[in-house]
Write an enzyme that holds these catalytic residues in place. Structure first.
Site, mmCIF file in Angstrom:
data_model
loop_
_atom_site.group_PDB
_atom_site.id
_atom_site.type_symbol
_atom_site.label_atom_id
_atom_site.label_comp_id
_atom_site.label_asym_id
_atom_site.label_seq_id
_atom_site.Cartn_x
_atom_site.Cartn_y
_atom_site.Cartn_z
ATOM 1 N N TYR A 32 46.774 42.435 38.883
ATOM 2 C CA TYR A 32 46.563 43.637 38.072
ATOM 3 C C TYR A 32 45.112 43.747 37.625
ATOM 4 O O TYR A 32 44.326 42.809 37.783
ATOM 5 C CB TYR A 32 47.493 43.638 36.860
ATOM 6 C CG TYR A 32 47.060 42.719 35.733
ATOM 7 C CD1 TYR A 32 47.188 41.339 35.828
ATOM 8 C CD2 TYR A 32 46.484 43.240 34.570
ATOM 9 C CE1 TYR A 32 46.775 40.511 34.787
ATOM 10 C CE2 TYR A 32 46.080 42.414 33.533
ATOM 11 C CZ TYR A 32 46.224 41.048 33.649
ATOM 12 O OH TYR A 32 45.800 40.230 32.638
ATOM 13 N N ARG A 51 37.054 43.069 41.824
ATOM 14 C CA ARG A 51 37.851 41.899 41.409
ATOM 15 C C ARG A 51 39.320 42.057 41.833
ATOM 16 O O ARG A 51 39.984 41.074 42.191
ATOM 17 C CB ARG A 51 37.745 41.685 39.893
ATOM 18 C CG ARG A 51 38.379 40.369 39.447
ATOM 19 C CD ARG A 51 38.119 40.074 37.993
ATOM 20 N NE ARG A 51 38.713 41.067 37.112
ATOM 21 C CZ ARG A 51 38.542 41.085 35.785
ATOM 22 N NH1 ARG A 51 37.811 40.164 35.190
ATOM 23 N NH2 ARG A 51 39.117 42.021 35.051
ATOM 24 N N ARG A 99 65.566 38.345 47.648
ATOM 25 C CA ARG A 99 64.863 37.252 46.976
ATOM 26 C C ARG A 99 64.779 35.987 47.836
ATOM 27 O O ARG A 99 65.789 35.416 48.230
ATOM 28 C CB ARG A 99 65.560 36.929 45.643
ATOM 29 C CG ARG A 99 64.775 35.924 44.808
ATOM 30 C CD ARG A 99 65.426 35.703 43.462
ATOM 31 N NE ARG A 99 64.628 34.808 42.648
ATOM 32 C CZ ARG A 99 64.640 33.473 42.738
ATOM 33 N NH1 ARG A 99 65.447 32.885 43.600
ATOM 34 N NH2 ARG A 99 63.863 32.738 41.967
ATOM 35 N N HIS A 101 61.505 32.746 48.298
ATOM 36 C CA HIS A 101 60.193 32.414 47.745
ATOM 37 C C HIS A 101 59.032 32.738 48.679
ATOM 38 O O HIS A 101 58.025 33.277 48.261
ATOM 39 C CB HIS A 101 60.148 30.936 47.326
ATOM 40 C CG HIS A 101 60.867 30.663 46.049
ATOM 41 N ND1 HIS A 101 62.231 30.841 45.909
ATOM 42 C CD2 HIS A 101 60.415 30.262 44.834
ATOM 43 C CE1 HIS A 101 62.581 30.546 44.676
ATOM 44 N NE2 HIS A 101 61.499 30.197 43.996
ATOM 45 N N LYS A 145 43.547 37.338 38.802
ATOM 46 C CA LYS A 145 44.154 38.176 37.753
ATOM 47 C C LYS A 145 45.602 38.456 38.155
ATOM 48 O O LYS A 145 45.965 39.549 38.594
ATOM 49 C CB LYS A 145 43.341 39.464 37.545
ATOM 50 C CG LYS A 145 43.508 40.027 36.131
ATOM 51 C CD LYS A 145 42.359 40.902 35.732
ATOM 52 C CE LYS A 145 42.600 41.681 34.460
ATOM 53 N NZ LYS A 145 42.859 40.898 33.260
ATOM 54 N N GLU A 177 38.969 29.565 27.760
ATOM 55 C CA GLU A 177 38.836 31.004 27.469
ATOM 56 C C GLU A 177 39.908 31.396 26.460
ATOM 57 O O GLU A 177 40.555 30.525 25.879
ATOM 58 C CB GLU A 177 38.962 31.822 28.761
ATOM 59 C CG GLU A 177 40.302 31.660 29.464
ATOM 60 C CD GLU A 177 40.473 32.557 30.686
ATOM 61 O OE1 GLU A 177 39.741 33.538 30.835
ATOM 62 O OE2 GLU A 177 41.371 32.262 31.496
ATOM 63 N N LEU A 201 39.270 33.350 33.935
ATOM 64 C CA LEU A 201 39.062 34.628 34.603
ATOM 65 C C LEU A 201 37.603 35.022 34.364
ATOM 66 O O LEU A 201 37.146 34.996 33.217
ATOM 67 C CB LEU A 201 39.993 35.699 34.018
ATOM 68 C CG LEU A 201 39.846 37.036 34.726
ATOM 69 C CD1 LEU A 201 40.565 37.008 36.071
ATOM 70 C CD2 LEU A 201 40.379 38.172 33.875
HETATM 71 N N1 PDD Z 1 42.587 40.702 29.846
HETATM 72 N N2 PDD Z 1 40.501 36.104 30.403
HETATM 73 C C1 PDD Z 1 41.784 36.485 30.475
HETATM 74 C C2 PDD Z 1 42.847 35.453 30.607
HETATM 75 C C3 PDD Z 1 42.109 37.862 30.422
HETATM 76 O O1 PDD Z 1 43.384 38.247 30.506
HETATM 77 C C4 PDD Z 1 41.072 38.818 30.273
HETATM 78 C C5 PDD Z 1 41.334 40.293 30.225
HETATM 79 C C6 PDD Z 1 39.744 38.356 30.183
HETATM 80 C C7 PDD Z 1 38.579 39.307 30.032
HETATM 81 O O2 PDD Z 1 38.344 39.988 31.233
HETATM 82 P P1 PDD Z 1 37.707 41.467 31.248
HETATM 83 O O3 PDD Z 1 36.459 41.400 30.473
HETATM 84 O O4 PDD Z 1 37.469 41.721 32.689
HETATM 85 O O5 PDD Z 1 38.720 42.394 30.626
HETATM 86 C C8 PDD Z 1 39.512 36.992 30.268
HETATM 87 C C9 PDD Z 1 42.982 42.088 29.982
HETATM 88 C C10 PDD Z 1 42.192 43.027 29.153
HETATM 89 C C11 PDD Z 1 44.483 42.201 29.757
HETATM 90 O O6 PDD Z 1 45.197 41.365 30.319
HETATM 91 O O7 PDD Z 1 44.923 43.117 29.077
#
Ligand code: PDD
Length: 282
Positions: A32, A51, A99, A101, A145, A177, A201
């Site tokens: 996503y 990304r 379903r 895997h 992501k 993070e 991320l």
């Molecule tokens: N989240 N790290 C994680 C685990 C994240 O889920 C996100 C963003 C970031 C920051 O990434 P960016 O600057 O590209 O938004 C770092 C989004 C906003 C979400 O899941 O809603």
């Protein structure tokens, strides 16, 4: 009622039908993005789209649209829903199939995107937020992501229950993070943040901040720091697409600096606002 982007078509929200065998639903098998809209325009759309394609490749999913077509589709969705300040959420799953895997041979990716209005967290920018330290127990591909967010969700909930805005994740001693953000500490005027490895991320907001630091001649080191070092920072902040830059003024029971958003952080917020063309005081 809002419009939804579904596999290349704009449809009304109540027309959306998803299979119970969709792999996003059963396995979290998909990826996503969240893209911010300011004044009716995308912010850093290319970076998010790049990304998205990188994440797709990392999970070995073939996304059937070119970047240009995908960008156009998202743009049309934003226009149709007349979003001025808000966000686009877009996800693609590996598809629907009985379903099992391993990857199904015949399933087609299922793309869904939606918009929602969103205002900027201006009050938190001014006041700062509290964060809670939580052990990072997620998998070792946090650079993707992925729709698998259970580790992030559990950490955020624990922080939330402790009255905190965000969880600061650490693997052993090392701060990685946030549960949905990247983390920066500032000590002696130098910014520190975890390098863009498989453990975090590589946030787009993080990258914008790194660019701002270059432009403003602020020293930044992509060097991981420990929990003890985090607690001893002069300033601390989190950043993400939806949160932008939020000063962290307390971590667990430790007040950071003087408990108010710091000078360097405020300078970065100002520079960030110049890029998106708004002001915290507007
Ligand atoms: N989240 N790290 C994680 C685990 C994240 O889920 C996100 C963003 C970031 C920051 O990434 P960016 O600057 O590209 O938004 C770092 C989004 C906003 C979400 O899941 O809603």
């Amino acid at each position: 009622m809002d419009w939804i982007l579904y596999n290349g078509d704009l449809i009304k929200e109540d027309e959306l039908k998803l299979s119970r065998e969709d792999r996003a639903y059963q396995f979290g098998d998909g990826i996503y993005e969240v893209i911010r809209i300011y004044g009716g325009d995308f912010f850093t759309a290319e970076e998010h789209i790049d990304r998205f394609y990188e994440s797709a490749e990392k999970i070995r999913m073939v996304f059937p649209y070119t970047k240009d077509v995908f960008h156009k589709m998202l743009h049309e969705l934003v226009e149709r829903n007349e979003v001025t300040d808000g966000q686009v959420y877009v996800q693609v799953s590996r598809g629907a199939s009985m379903r099992q895997h391993h990857f199904p041979e015949l399933a087609e990716p299922v793309l869904v995107a939606s918009t929602k209005p969103l205002s900027r967290p201006v009050e938190w920018m001014k006041a700062g937020v509290k964060a809670k330290l939580i052990e990072d127990v997620r998998w070792l591909r946090c650079d993707i992501k992925s729709l698998n967010l259970l580790g992030n969700v559990l950490a955020k909930q624990e922080a939330h229950e402790a009255g905190c805005f965000e969880a600061i994740l650490h693997r052993g001693d090392v701060v990685t993070e946030g549960s949905s953000s990247n983390m920066f500490g500032i000590k002696g005027g130098i910014l520190y943040t975890h390098p863009a490895t498989n453990l975090i991320l590589n946030g787009i907001t993080r990258r914008v901040i790194m660019q701002i630091c270059k432009d403003l001649d602020i020293e930044l080191q992509e060097t991981a720091f420990t929990v003890d070092q985090a607690l001893a920072m002069d300033e601390f902040f989190m950043c993400s697409t939806t949160a932008e830059i939020l000063p962290v003024i307390q971590i667990d029971d430790t007040v950071i600096g003087n408990g108010k958003p710091g000078k360097v952080t405020n300078r970065l917020i100002e520079a960030f606002e110049a890029r998106i063309g708004v002001s915290v005081n507007a």
